[in-house]
Write a protein that holds these residues in place. Structure first.
Motif, PDB file in Angstrom:
ATOM      1  N   ARG A 288       0.849  -1.186   0.000  1.00  0.00           N
ATOM      2  CA  ARG A 288       0.000   0.000   0.000  1.00  0.00           C
ATOM      3  C   ARG A 288       0.887   1.240   0.000  1.00  0.00           C
ATOM      4  NH1 ARG A 288      -5.431  -1.367   3.425  1.00  0.00           N
ATOM      5  NH2 ARG A 288      -5.470  -3.604   3.006  1.00  0.00           N
ATOM      6  N   MET A 289       0.689   2.063  -1.011  1.00  0.00           N
ATOM      7  CA  MET A 289       1.489   3.267  -1.195  1.00  0.00           C
ATOM      8  C   MET A 289       0.567   4.472  -1.329  1.00  0.00           C
ATOM      9  SD  MET A 289       3.708   1.291  -4.017  1.00  0.00           S
ATOM     10  CE  MET A 289       2.319   0.157  -4.159  1.00  0.00           C
ATOM     11  N   ARG A 290       1.045   5.602  -0.895  1.00  0.00           N
ATOM     12  CA  ARG A 290       0.265   6.829  -1.071  1.00  0.00           C
ATOM     13  C   ARG A 290       0.473   7.347  -2.488  1.00  0.00           C
ATOM     14  NH1 ARG A 290       1.175  11.561   3.142  1.00  0.00           N
ATOM     15  NH2 ARG A 290       3.259  11.432   2.215  1.00  0.00           N
ATOM     16  N   ARG A 291       1.694   7.684  -2.817  1.00  0.00           N
ATOM     17  CA  ARG A 291       2.023   8.079  -4.188  1.00  0.00           C
ATOM     18  C   ARG A 291       3.150   7.193  -4.667  1.00  0.00           C
ATOM     19  NH1 ARG A 291       2.119  13.006  -1.384  1.00  0.00           N
ATOM     20  NH2 ARG A 291       0.240  14.285  -1.663  1.00  0.00           N
ATOM     21  N   ALA A 292       3.065   6.749  -5.917  1.00  0.00           N
ATOM     22  CA  ALA A 292       4.090   5.866  -6.472  1.00  0.00           C
ATOM     23  C   ALA A 292       4.510   6.414  -7.825  1.00  0.00           C
ATOM     24  CB  ALA A 292       3.555   4.437  -6.620  1.00  0.00           C
ATOM     25  N   GLY A 293       5.807   6.700  -7.965  1.00  0.00           N
ATOM     26  CA  GLY A 293       6.332   7.212  -9.224  1.00  0.00           C
ATOM     27  C   GLY A 293       7.313   6.225  -9.832  1.00  0.00           C
ATOM     28  N   PHE A 294       6.917   5.599 -10.935  1.00  0.00           N
ATOM     29  CA  PHE A 294       7.762   4.652 -11.655  1.00  0.00           C
ATOM     30  C   PHE A 294       7.985   5.115 -13.098  1.00  0.00           C
ATOM     31  CE2 PHE A 294       5.754   2.161  -8.297  1.00  0.00           C
ATOM     32  CZ  PHE A 294       6.816   1.427  -7.801  1.00  0.00           C
ATOM     33  N   GLY A 295       7.793   6.398 -13.341  1.00  0.00           N
ATOM     34  CA  GLY A 295       7.948   6.893 -14.697  1.00  0.00           C
ATOM     35  C   GLY A 295       9.350   6.656 -15.241  1.00  0.00           C
ATOM     36  N   GLY A 296       9.447   6.068 -16.426  1.00  0.00           N
ATOM     37  CA  GLY A 296      10.738   5.819 -17.053  1.00  0.00           C
ATOM     38  C   GLY A 296      11.552   4.710 -16.418  1.00  0.00           C
ATOM     39  N   ALA A 297      10.986   3.989 -15.459  1.00  0.00           N
ATOM     40  CA  ALA A 297      11.727   2.908 -14.801  1.00  0.00           C
ATOM     41  C   ALA A 297      11.842   1.705 -15.731  1.00  0.00           C
ATOM     42  CB  ALA A 297      11.039   2.501 -13.505  1.00  0.00           C
ATOM     43  N   VAL A 298      12.880   0.903 -15.509  1.00  0.00           N
ATOM     44  CA  VAL A 298      13.099  -0.323 -16.277  1.00  0.00           C
ATOM     45  C   VAL A 298      12.891  -1.496 -15.328  1.00  0.00           C
ATOM     46  CG1 VAL A 298      14.736  -1.687 -17.611  1.00  0.00           C
ATOM     47  CG2 VAL A 298      14.716   0.810 -17.841  1.00  0.00           C
ATOM     48  N   PHE A 299      11.934  -2.345 -15.664  1.00  0.00           N
ATOM     49  CA  PHE A 299      11.622  -3.520 -14.851  1.00  0.00           C
ATOM     50  C   PHE A 299      12.232  -4.751 -15.510  1.00  0.00           C
ATOM     51  CE2 PHE A 299       8.357  -0.414 -13.950  1.00  0.00           C
ATOM     52  CZ  PHE A 299       8.170  -0.501 -12.578  1.00  0.00           C
ATOM     53  N   GLU A 300      13.325  -5.241 -14.933  1.00  0.00           N
ATOM     54  CA  GLU A 300      13.948  -6.465 -15.417  1.00  0.00           C
ATOM     55  C   GLU A 300      13.245  -7.658 -14.786  1.00  0.00           C
ATOM     56  OE1 GLU A 300      16.200  -7.050 -17.591  1.00  0.00           O
ATOM     57  OE2 GLU A 300      17.157  -5.113 -17.978  1.00  0.00           O
ATOM     58  N   GLY A 301      12.831  -8.603 -15.607  1.00  0.00           N
ATOM     59  CA  GLY A 301      12.107  -9.749 -15.092  1.00  0.00           C
ATOM     60  C   GLY A 301      10.676  -9.370 -14.756  1.00  0.00           C
ATOM     61  N   ALA A 302      10.018 -10.251 -14.009  1.00  0.00           N
ATOM     62  CA  ALA A 302       8.609 -10.030 -13.681  1.00  0.00           C
ATOM     63  C   ALA A 302       8.470  -8.875 -12.695  1.00  0.00           C
ATOM     64  CB  ALA A 302       8.004 -11.297 -13.097  1.00  0.00           C
ATOM     65  N   ALA A 303       7.458  -8.054 -12.913  1.00  0.00           N
ATOM     66  CA  ALA A 303       7.099  -6.965 -11.999  1.00  0.00           C
ATOM     67  C   ALA A 303       5.725  -7.278 -11.440  1.00  0.00           C
ATOM     68  CB  ALA A 303       7.103  -5.623 -12.728  1.00  0.00           C
ATOM     69  N   ALA A 319       7.584   3.748 -18.592  1.00  0.00           N
ATOM     70  CA  ALA A 319       8.266   2.601 -17.989  1.00  0.00           C
ATOM     71  C   ALA A 319       8.402   1.479 -19.012  1.00  0.00           C
ATOM     72  CB  ALA A 319       7.513   2.119 -16.761  1.00  0.00           C
ATOM     73  N   ALA A 320       9.441   0.667 -18.834  1.00  0.00           N
ATOM     74  CA  ALA A 320       9.686  -0.461 -19.741  1.00  0.00           C
ATOM     75  C   ALA A 320       9.619  -1.753 -18.930  1.00  0.00           C
ATOM     76  CB  ALA A 320      11.040  -0.318 -20.416  1.00  0.00           C
ATOM     77  N   PHE A 321       8.657  -2.614 -19.264  1.00  0.00           N
ATOM     78  CA  PHE A 321       8.499  -3.902 -18.601  1.00  0.00           C
ATOM     79  C   PHE A 321       9.077  -4.979 -19.523  1.00  0.00           C
ATOM     80  CE2 PHE A 321       5.316  -1.151 -16.804  1.00  0.00           C
ATOM     81  CZ  PHE A 321       5.223  -1.516 -15.474  1.00  0.00           C
ATOM     82  N   THR A 322      10.215  -5.555 -19.115  1.00  0.00           N
ATOM     83  CA  THR A 322      10.863  -6.570 -19.942  1.00  0.00           C
ATOM     84  C   THR A 322      10.339  -7.970 -19.659  1.00  0.00           C
ATOM     85  OG1 THR A 322      12.644  -6.922 -18.344  1.00  0.00           O
ATOM     86  CG2 THR A 322      12.952  -5.170 -19.973  1.00  0.00           C
ATOM     87  N   GLY A 323       9.576  -8.136 -18.596  1.00  0.00           N
ATOM     88  CA  GLY A 323       8.979  -9.430 -18.266  1.00  0.00           C
ATOM     89  C   GLY A 323       7.497  -9.260 -18.010  1.00  0.00           C
ATOM     90  N   GLU A 324       6.939 -10.128 -17.214  1.00  0.00           N
ATOM     91  CA  GLU A 324       5.524 -10.037 -16.893  1.00  0.00           C
ATOM     92  C   GLU A 324       5.228  -8.767 -16.085  1.00  0.00           C
ATOM     93  OE1 GLU A 324       4.993 -13.768 -14.796  1.00  0.00           O
ATOM     94  OE2 GLU A 324       3.841 -14.535 -16.483  1.00  0.00           O
ATOM     95  N   ALA A 325       4.081  -8.182 -16.344  1.00  0.00           N
ATOM     96  CA  ALA A 325       3.589  -7.039 -15.572  1.00  0.00           C
ATOM     97  C   ALA A 325       2.234  -7.436 -14.999  1.00  0.00           C
ATOM     98  CB  ALA A 325       3.464  -5.798 -16.448  1.00  0.00           C
ATOM     99  N   VAL A 326       2.221  -7.763 -13.714  1.00  0.00           N
ATOM    100  CA  VAL A 326       1.040  -8.339 -13.091  1.00  0.00           C
ATOM    101  C   VAL A 326       0.420  -7.311 -12.150  1.00  0.00           C
ATOM    102  CG1 VAL A 326       0.127 -10.251 -11.734  1.00  0.00           C
ATOM    103  CG2 VAL A 326       2.108 -10.613 -13.227  1.00  0.00           C
ATOM    104  N   PHE A 327      -0.795  -6.870 -12.480  1.00  0.00           N
ATOM    105  CA  PHE A 327      -1.534  -5.913 -11.659  1.00  0.00           C
ATOM    106  C   PHE A 327      -2.886  -6.480 -11.240  1.00  0.00           C
ATOM    107  CE2 PHE A 327       1.505  -3.242 -13.817  1.00  0.00           C
ATOM    108  CZ  PHE A 327       1.793  -2.232 -12.927  1.00  0.00           C
TER     109      PHE A 327
END
Length: 393
Positions: A288-303, A319-327
């Motif tokens: 649980r986060m109040r504000r989350a900034g992942f703009g331009g982040a690189v996700f190696e592997g599953a996120a 952002a760049a997701f190189t693996g699974e992006a599970v929301f």
């Protein structure tokens, strides 16, 4: 709320005590007008009620003005007016007592008796004055004791803050060390500082996020054959440090919806700024986060953001997701932006929800949108939702 924040509950309690004091004073007045008798010999009922009202008023004043455990009272220098008020109190008590007793002595029919009563009146007046002076001295002693306790409390607070500052400075210095083991020790030291001092948690999180935003340290020029394929330019030891930093964030932001109360390690009201960070197999499921900034982040592997709650704002633009992006089962309470985010595999937003708030702007990954409002105030994310997908400004 910070450690020195004033508790509103004390003010409410003080107001209630003041109300009770007013009720006691009103009852005493009614008893006087009604001619109530004595509770016991020389113990009149109105006097008892007035005494109760005075005590309650003093307690109420203490509750309203005293900051309690979480507040700092401002130190006020003893004004000369208070000294003058004490002297006037002593003089008035002597004069008033003597005047009343002398007036009563004048009613005696015998002249010798009147003289004797007059002498007794003077003695009694001086005794009352001595008692008033003792009361003033007692109040000064109470103030002196309070000042001593206040000084001790401030010294203990300053010592604790100094210790926390030293730990914080030492831990942040360790993060810049060349040896990975020292950097790991710095991370765990920061975690301990934040766990023991809630007012410093956001600062510690900002430091950890700043470390993750820095470019990863390069590995050897010729990596060994068994080096991971996803991070050939990264030092394996540095990779462990970064994974540990991610684990600390996830461990202290995680509160599963199945738990009725937050776990002890949970840190509430935290903002994450991981803009442009390089993240490896990030797992913020049930966080649980109040504000989350992942703009331009690189996700190696599953996120993994399964069951995550974004209370105010979630930014994944660019952002760049190189693996699974599970929301899956994620909840977006405020704005959410996924514009220009790239996904190597199709993102999973099944059963994710977004609270419908008028004026809130959101942009979802291509092919995803919010379902039509069913009146619950929460829209589920579906493939090709019925709502238009606005772009971030």
């Amino acid at each position: 709320m910070g450690r020195w924040a004033r508790r509103p509950g004390r003010r409410a309690a003080g107001a209630g005590v003041f109300f009770a004091a007013g009720a006691a004073a009103t009852a005493a007045t009614v008893a006087v007008l009604a001619g109530a008798s004595h509770v016991a010999a020389y113990v009149p009922l109105p006097g008892v009620l007035f005494l109760v009202a005075a005590v309650l008023a003093a307690v109420g004043a203490g509750l309203v003005r005293h900051p309690g455990e979480e507040g700092r009272a401002l130190l006020r220098v003893l004004s000369r007016w208070w000294v003058l008020a004490g002297a006037v109190l002593i003089a008035v008590s002597v004069w008033g007592t003597t005047a009343v007793l002398l007036s009563l002595a004048d009613t005696a029919p015998d002249a010798a008796k009147r003289v004797e009563l007059r002498l007794d009146a003077v003695k009694t007046g001086l005794t009352v004055g001595a008692g008033a002076a003792g009361l003033v001295a007692l109040l000064l002693g109470v103030r002196r004791q309070w000042l001593g306790e206040r000084t001790q409390a401030h010294q203990e607070y300053d010592a604790a803050e100094k210790r926390v500052t030293e730990l914080y400075i030492g831990a942040t210095g360790q993060l810049g060390h060349d040896r990975a083991a020292v950097r790991l020790a710095g991370l765990y030291a920061l975690e301990r500082v934040a766990q023991d001092n809630p007012e410093h948690r956001q600062t510690v999180v900002d430091v950890i996020c700043g470390y993750l935003r820095m470019p990863p340290r390069p590995g050897p020029a010729e990596p060994p054959e068994d080096a991971p394929e996803t991070d050939p330019i990264t030092d394996p030891q540095e990779l462990q440090v970064r994974v540990t930093a991610q684990w600390i964030l996830g461990e202290h932001l995680r509160w599963s919806g199945s738990e009725p109360v937050p776990p002890a390690p949970f840190w509430s009201g935290i903002d994450l700024d991981l803009t442009g960070a390089w993240l490896v197999k990030l797992d913020l499921g049930d966080c649980r986060m109040r504000r989350a900034g992942f703009g331009g982040a690189v996700f190696e592997g599953a996120a993994r953001f399964e069951g995550a709650v974004f209370a105010e704002r979630a930014v994944f633009g660019g952002a760049a997701f190189t693996g699974e992006a599970v929301f899956r089962h994620a909840t977006f309470e405020g704005a959410a932006f996924f514009d220009t985010a790239t996904f190597r595999t199709a993102p999973a937003f099944w059963e994710a929800r977004a609270r419908i708030v008028p004026g809130t702007r959101r942009s979802w990954p291509e092919g995803w949108g919010e379902a039509a409002d069913d009146g619950s105030g929460v829209a589920e994310l579906i493939r090709g939702g019925s709502l238009p997908v606005p772009r971030a400004p």
